[in-house]
Write a protein that holds these residues in place. Structure first.
Motif, PDB file in Angstrom:
ATOM      1  N   PRO A 118       0.804  -1.228   0.000  1.00 47.36           N
ATOM      2  CA  PRO A 118       0.000   0.000   0.000  1.00 47.36           C
ATOM      3  C   PRO A 118       0.839   1.282   0.000  1.00 47.36           C
ATOM      4  O   PRO A 118       0.504   2.237  -0.696  1.00 47.36           O
ATOM      5  CB  PRO A 118      -0.826  -0.130   1.280  1.00 47.36           C
ATOM      6  N   GLU A 119       1.903   1.311   0.781  1.00 43.70           N
ATOM      7  CA  GLU A 119       2.730   2.520   0.813  1.00 43.70           C
ATOM      8  C   GLU A 119       3.407   2.766  -0.526  1.00 43.70           C
ATOM      9  O   GLU A 119       3.548   3.906  -0.971  1.00 43.70           O
ATOM     10  CB  GLU A 119       3.786   2.428   1.916  1.00 43.70           C
ATOM     11  N   GLU A 120       3.802   1.682  -1.214  1.00 44.29           N
ATOM     12  CA  GLU A 120       4.399   1.821  -2.543  1.00 44.29           C
ATOM     13  C   GLU A 120       3.365   2.365  -3.531  1.00 44.29           C
ATOM     14  O   GLU A 120       3.684   3.211  -4.380  1.00 44.29           O
ATOM     15  CB  GLU A 120       4.923   0.468  -3.034  1.00 44.29           C
ATOM     16  N   MET A 121       2.123   1.907  -3.402  1.00 42.16           N
ATOM     17  CA  MET A 121       1.049   2.455  -4.243  1.00 42.16           C
ATOM     18  C   MET A 121       0.890   3.951  -3.992  1.00 42.16           C
ATOM     19  O   MET A 121       0.761   4.751  -4.932  1.00 42.16           O
ATOM     20  CB  MET A 121      -0.280   1.751  -3.939  1.00 42.16           C
ATOM     21  N   ALA A 122       0.918   4.343  -2.723  1.00 41.29           N
ATOM     22  CA  ALA A 122       0.697   5.746  -2.357  1.00 41.29           C
ATOM     23  C   ALA A 122       1.831   6.647  -2.811  1.00 41.29           C
ATOM     24  O   ALA A 122       1.643   7.862  -2.946  1.00 41.29           O
ATOM     25  CB  ALA A 122       0.512   5.872  -0.842  1.00 41.29           C
ATOM     26  N   ARG A 123       3.016   6.075  -3.065  1.00 45.30           N
ATOM     27  CA  ARG A 123       4.154   6.874  -3.519  1.00 45.30           C
ATOM     28  C   ARG A 123       4.344   6.832  -5.034  1.00 45.30           C
ATOM     29  O   ARG A 123       5.042   7.679  -5.597  1.00 45.30           O
ATOM     30  CB  ARG A 123       5.453   6.395  -2.854  1.00 45.30           C
ATOM     31  N   THR A 124       3.747   5.848  -5.690  1.00 44.85           N
ATOM     32  CA  THR A 124       3.975   5.658  -7.122  1.00 44.85           C
ATOM     33  C   THR A 124       2.820   6.168  -7.977  1.00 44.85           C
ATOM     34  O   THR A 124       3.044   6.803  -9.017  1.00 44.85           O
ATOM     35  CB  THR A 124       4.214   4.169  -7.433  1.00 44.85           C
ATOM     36  N   PHE A 125       1.592   5.914  -7.541  1.00 40.99           N
ATOM     37  CA  PHE A 125       0.418   6.233  -8.352  1.00 40.99           C
ATOM     38  C   PHE A 125      -0.468   7.274  -7.667  1.00 40.99           C
ATOM     39  O   PHE A 125      -0.366   7.498  -6.453  1.00 40.99           O
ATOM     40  CB  PHE A 125      -0.395   4.963  -8.612  1.00 40.99           C
TER      41      PHE A 125
END
Length: 367
Positions: A297-304
């Motif tokens: 989830p954190e990677e999603m929040a930083r990428t997209f």
């Protein structure tokens, strides 16, 4: 008399560059540029530069604001799947959305199209998309550069860059200094992935063997490539009247870095943004990407952008009127969080996790 052979005569065309093709392209796209004319610019092509008359555009004491950007590896999807007609909208959107967040009205746009060998048909389709983006945002396409560079690009490849200038009356610019504790954060829905994160999208497509020319797993009525190539939403015309009314304290364009990295860019050092990820439904495309890549989830929040392409900071008393005006202008508006006292940064809270840019964001951007 010498029978020594004459030296070989070289030409630019033999080296792979056709001046005639370039001239033909300029002639073909001139009507496209003309269609973007607006007060202050007649959008004629062919000179060494373009003029813009700020007085004719209605400005009295303007500040100029400039932005430049590209489309990134989303261009590769357009090339591989013959989707050249709308990629120019992305180019304009990435620039004009960066201007509107500073309160500036986009006025003029110039593009740069670079390729190994000029295919006038493809180039014209790309520029038609750029012209369409300019019309959507209300700015004039006043010029550009077409660079044919053999050996620099693989066959069929090209790249895009754009440069945009806007204006805002002195004293009306958005700098973040009006943001206050207790402000409410509104999110405007995105139209898809926009133009960030495509290196990860393309990696997933390759590793998972996606068939982009077939219906998406989450939408049987639409091809997956159509979802992925959807142009970046341009927010200029819906936001400009609200900005000029003085009801917006700050705007953040959600591009690379997502909510976590972009919202803090418009905050004073003593204020912190808190966002509730449960305040809006994650688009099916985003859920698909997350599931396919098992993305944290954190990677999603930083990428997209996760379904939110623009964030507004608004006084609590103005939320209802701002939301109503933006919805009347065609936007989907979510109440996603608020501003509180604390170190500059952004905390995004999901159903059972909390991700924060506090400390990390400060060290990266101000360390």
């Amino acid at each position: 008399m010498s029978d020594k052979p004459s030296p070989k005569s070289y030409s630019y065309a033999q080296a792979g560059v056709s001046i005639a093709a370039g001239n033909a392209l300029v002639k073909a796209i001139a009507p496209l540029a003309k269609a973007t004319a607006r007060p202050g610019a007649d959008a004629e092509l062919g000179g060494f530069g373009g003029f813009f008359d700020l007085k004719a555009a209605g400005y009295k004491d303007p500040l100029l604001v400039a932005a430049n950007d590209g489309v990134g590896t989303k261009v590769k999807l357009a090339i591989d799947y013959d989707r050249h007609d709308q990629i120019g909208i992305d180019l304009v959107a990435m620039c004009v959305n960066d201007l509107i967040v500073q309160g500036a009205e986009p006025l003029l746009f110039l593009d740069y199209f670079a390729t190994g060998k000029l295919d006038s048909g493809i180039a014209e389709r790309v520029v038609a998309g750029i012209a369409e983006g300019c019309k959507i945002s209300g700015c004039a396409l006043i010029g550009g550069e077409t660079a044919e560079m053999p050996g620099m690009y693989a066959a069929g490849d090209y790249d895009l860059a754009g440069f945009c200038v806007g204006a805002v009356e002195r004293g009306e610019q958005l700098t973040g200094d009006k943001v206050a504790e207790g402000d409410i954060l509104l999110g405007l829905a995105s139209s898809g992935v926009h133009s960030n994160g495509y290196s990860l999208v393309r990696r997933l497509a390759a590793d998972k063997g996606w068939k982009l020319d077939r219906p998406a797993l989450f939408d049987a009525d639409r091809l997956l490539i159509d979802h992925l190539i959807e142009p970046t939403r341009i927010y200029v015309k819906s936001l400009l009247p609200v900005i000029r009314s003085g009801r917006i304290h700050a705007l953040a364009h959600i591009t690379g870095g997502g909510l976590l990295e972009n919202v803090p860019r418009v905050l004073p050092k003593h204020l912190h943004a808190r966002i509730d990820a449960g305040a809006w439904e994650q688009p099916r495309l985003m859920a698909f990407l997350q599931a396919q890549g098992n993305i944290e989830p954190e990677e999603m929040a930083r990428t997209f952008n996760c379904g939110v392409g623009m964030v507004l900071a608004v006084a609590a008393d103005d939320v209802a009127s701002v939301q109503a005006d933006l919805e009347a202008a065609g936007e989907t508006v979510y109440v996603i969080g608020g501003i509180e006292a604390g170190p500059r940064g952004c905390t995004v809270q999901g159903a059972d996790e909390v991700w924060s840019s506090r400390g990390v964001w400060e060290a990266t951007h101000f360390g």
